[in-house]
Scaffold this motif. Structure first.
Motif, mmCIF file in Angstrom:
data_model
loop_
_atom_site.group_PDB
_atom_site.id
_atom_site.type_symbol
_atom_site.label_atom_id
_atom_site.label_comp_id
_atom_site.label_asym_id
_atom_site.label_seq_id
_atom_site.Cartn_x
_atom_site.Cartn_y
_atom_site.Cartn_z
ATOM 1 N N ILE A 326 12.821 -23.064 -11.385
ATOM 2 C CA ILE A 326 11.497 -22.665 -11.898
ATOM 3 C C ILE A 326 10.955 -21.458 -11.142
ATOM 4 O O ILE A 326 10.320 -20.577 -11.710
ATOM 5 N N SER A 327 11.172 -21.446 -9.815
ATOM 6 C CA SER A 327 10.558 -20.402 -8.999
ATOM 7 C C SER A 327 11.414 -20.092 -7.782
ATOM 8 O O SER A 327 12.120 -20.965 -7.269
ATOM 9 N N LYS A 328 11.311 -18.850 -7.359
ATOM 10 C CA LYS A 328 12.021 -18.439 -6.136
ATOM 11 C C LYS A 328 11.051 -18.400 -4.954
ATOM 12 O O LYS A 328 11.407 -18.011 -3.838
ATOM 13 N N GLU A 329 9.793 -18.763 -5.192
ATOM 14 C CA GLU A 329 8.800 -18.734 -4.106
ATOM 15 C C GLU A 329 9.181 -19.713 -2.992
ATOM 16 O O GLU A 329 9.896 -20.701 -3.240
ATOM 17 N N SER A 330 8.631 -19.480 -1.799
ATOM 18 C CA SER A 330 8.816 -20.440 -0.703
ATOM 19 C C SER A 330 8.124 -21.740 -1.104
ATOM 20 O O SER A 330 7.213 -21.736 -1.950
ATOM 21 N N ASP A 331 8.545 -22.845 -0.480
ATOM 22 C CA ASP A 331 7.925 -24.120 -0.894
ATOM 23 C C ASP A 331 6.431 -24.144 -0.559
ATOM 24 O O ASP A 331 5.635 -24.751 -1.289
ATOM 25 N N ILE A 332 6.040 -23.445 0.523
ATOM 26 C CA ILE A 332 4.605 -23.425 0.867
ATOM 27 C C ILE A 332 3.821 -22.658 -0.198
ATOM 28 O O ILE A 332 2.816 -23.147 -0.730
ATOM 29 N N ASN A 356 11.087 -23.981 9.885
ATOM 30 C CA ASN A 356 10.603 -23.870 8.503
ATOM 31 C C ASN A 356 11.716 -23.701 7.471
ATOM 32 O O ASN A 356 11.613 -22.863 6.579
ATOM 33 N N ASP A 357 12.789 -24.462 7.591
ATOM 34 C CA ASP A 357 13.886 -24.403 6.615
ATOM 35 C C ASP A 357 13.352 -24.705 5.219
ATOM 36 O O ASP A 357 12.645 -25.689 5.031
ATOM 37 N N ASP A 358 13.740 -23.888 4.297
ATOM 38 C CA ASP A 358 13.186 -24.030 2.953
ATOM 39 C C ASP A 358 14.319 -24.215 1.952
ATOM 40 O O ASP A 358 15.128 -23.316 1.746
ATOM 41 N N ASN A 359 14.396 -25.394 1.364
ATOM 42 C CA ASN A 359 15.456 -25.673 0.387
ATOM 43 C C ASN A 359 14.950 -25.632 -1.058
ATOM 44 O O ASN A 359 15.619 -26.127 -1.954
ATOM 45 N N ARG A 360 13.755 -25.095 -1.241
ATOM 46 C CA ARG A 360 13.157 -25.027 -2.581
ATOM 47 C C ARG A 360 13.029 -26.421 -3.202
ATOM 48 O O ARG A 360 13.466 -26.673 -4.310
ATOM 49 N N VAL A 361 12.484 -27.338 -2.408
ATOM 50 C CA VAL A 361 12.155 -28.670 -2.932
ATOM 51 C C VAL A 361 10.707 -28.981 -2.555
ATOM 52 O O VAL A 361 10.169 -28.421 -1.596
#
Ligand code: PMP
Ligand code: GLN
Length: 383
Positions: A326-332, A356-361
């Motif tokens: 849906i989005s490539k934005e950071s999860d925050i 701040n590992d971001d797995n897009r969840v």
């Protein structure tokens, strides 16, 4: 003269994400699936019981260790469910929520320079408590997307400085649970070394798909090194009442209580009596898994047509959803936009990693009325 400056012990720590997201949800009038708490009421009979004990005069300090009747009920429960024979006088302490118990257990064992192994994503209260005691957090990652512990890495990470390992099962935020095999591997690793374990088991009664909760208390070899912590808030839909407890061998509980008695001294009296009474009805905690499994299944089925991809959830009341299509934005960023533009608040799990590992969840709490979940799903399916 101005106000004196404090040399901060936690300069990099900001307001917890739970407070941030719940505040934002309120401001935006959004459906709040972020901070973990039910939006339905606890049972009126439990509320009535608290009133009854207040009216009967149970309004002064409880014993420092906790109300004896409540500790006895806890001892009965852990004997029946986990075959752990615990002495309620010397091995069980009632605390002001699991958060306090975690702080006491960490403070009891961690000295300056001691290393503590914890697994990321990690519940956010562990790391500050370690650092406030001069400990050094050693972070190991749960593998994405299964969120499993790599026990070989644990073995290779343990050094002469390692004092403590913190486990959390069922796991917040991922919803994974530790298996009998995990426990076996842990046993092999810690067998001949002096290392303490904290078992954060606050979701012990919320476990799905016929799985068994692998409490550390089931394993005497592990239990003798462990502080096992739970919370009534999760079990009785009363997160605001803040009562938890810790089960630990007597010498460990003695040190734990030295901290507890000067941190809060004792926890809320009438509520402890009320929990002692409701614990007589075992069905209340034994039926909790099926209650929440229905909610998980409902949430999964109604969000199925959406672009969010559910990760496996085997326990807790949190569902992790992959939003990468849906989005490539950071999860925050995405969680904030979701709240502001679509009216749904969720937790960005990157905050549970020190880097701040971001797995897009995102983490969604499904401890909500069915109608709340349906409203939320209707929006999620439109994104
Ligand atoms: N540990 C975990 C994993 C939790 O999710 C929570 C929930 N807040 C706590 C500890 C703290 O529990 P309590 O609200 O009883 O302090
Ligand atoms: N345990 C809850 C969660 O994970 C809330 C904890 C808190 O607000 N401190 O959302």
């Amino acid at each position: 003269m101005g106000i004196m400056k404090i040399r901060s012990k936690l300069p990099d720590i900001e307001t917890t994400i739970f407070t941030v997201m719940t505040k934002l949800a309120r401001e935006c009038n959004a459906i709040n699936l972020s901070q973990g708490f039910p939006d339905f009421e606890t049972s009126p009979s439990l509320i009535k019981l608290v009133g009854k004990y207040m009216n009967e005069g149970y309004n002064q300090y409880a014993p420092m260790q906790g109300v004896p009747k409540l500790r006895e009920r806890i001892a009965e429960k852990v004997l029946e469910l986990y075959h752990a024979d615990c002495n309620p006088d010397t091995e069980i302490t009632v605390t002001s929520g699991a958060t306090e118990a975690l702080y006491c257990a960490i403070s009891a064992v961690v000295n300056p320079g001691d290393e503590v192994i914890l697994f990321e994503p990690a519940f956010d209260s562990y790391m500050p408590a370690i650092r406030l005691n001069g400990g050094i957090p050693v972070f190991l990652k749960l593998s994405f997307p299964e969120y499993k512990i790599d026990w070989d890495r644990v073995k290779n990470t343990i050094s002469s400085k390692t004092k403590l390992i913190i486990l959390n099962s069922p796991h917040n935020p991922t919803g994974t649970v530790l298996s009998g095999k995990d426990m076996h591997q842990l046993k092999e690793i810690v067998r001949d070394i002096d290392i303490f374990i904290i078992g954060d088991e606050v979701y012990e009664h919320i476990i799905f798909d016929g799985l068994t909760h692998e409490s550390l208390l089931r394993h005497p070899e592990l239990a003798q090194k462990s502080f096992v912590i739970s919370s009534f808030g999760k079990t009785y839909h009363t997160t605001g009442w803040k009562i938890g407890y810790c089960v630990a061998p007597a010498p460990l509980s003695t040190e734990f209580r030295k901290i507890h008695q000067y941190l809060t001294f004792a926890s809320n009296t009438p509520i402890q009596y009320a929990y002692a009474k409701v614990m007589e009805d075992k069905s209340r905690y034994l039926n909790l898994s099926s209650f929440y499994q229905k909610k998980r299944d409902l949430f999964l089925s109604i969000t199925e047509p959406s672009g969010f991809k559910a990760l496996p959830c085997r326990g807790t009341y949190f569902q992790m959803m992959d939003y990468s299509s849906i989005s490539k934005e950071s999860d925050i960023d995405f969680s904030k936009r979701l709240t502001r533009e679509y009216g749904i608040a969720a937790i960005p799990p990157s905050v549970f990693y020190h880097e701040n590992d971001d797995n897009r969840v995102l983490r969604f709490c499904f401890a909500k009325k069915d109608e709340t979940l349906e409203k939320a799903a209707e929006i999620l399916c439109r994104i």
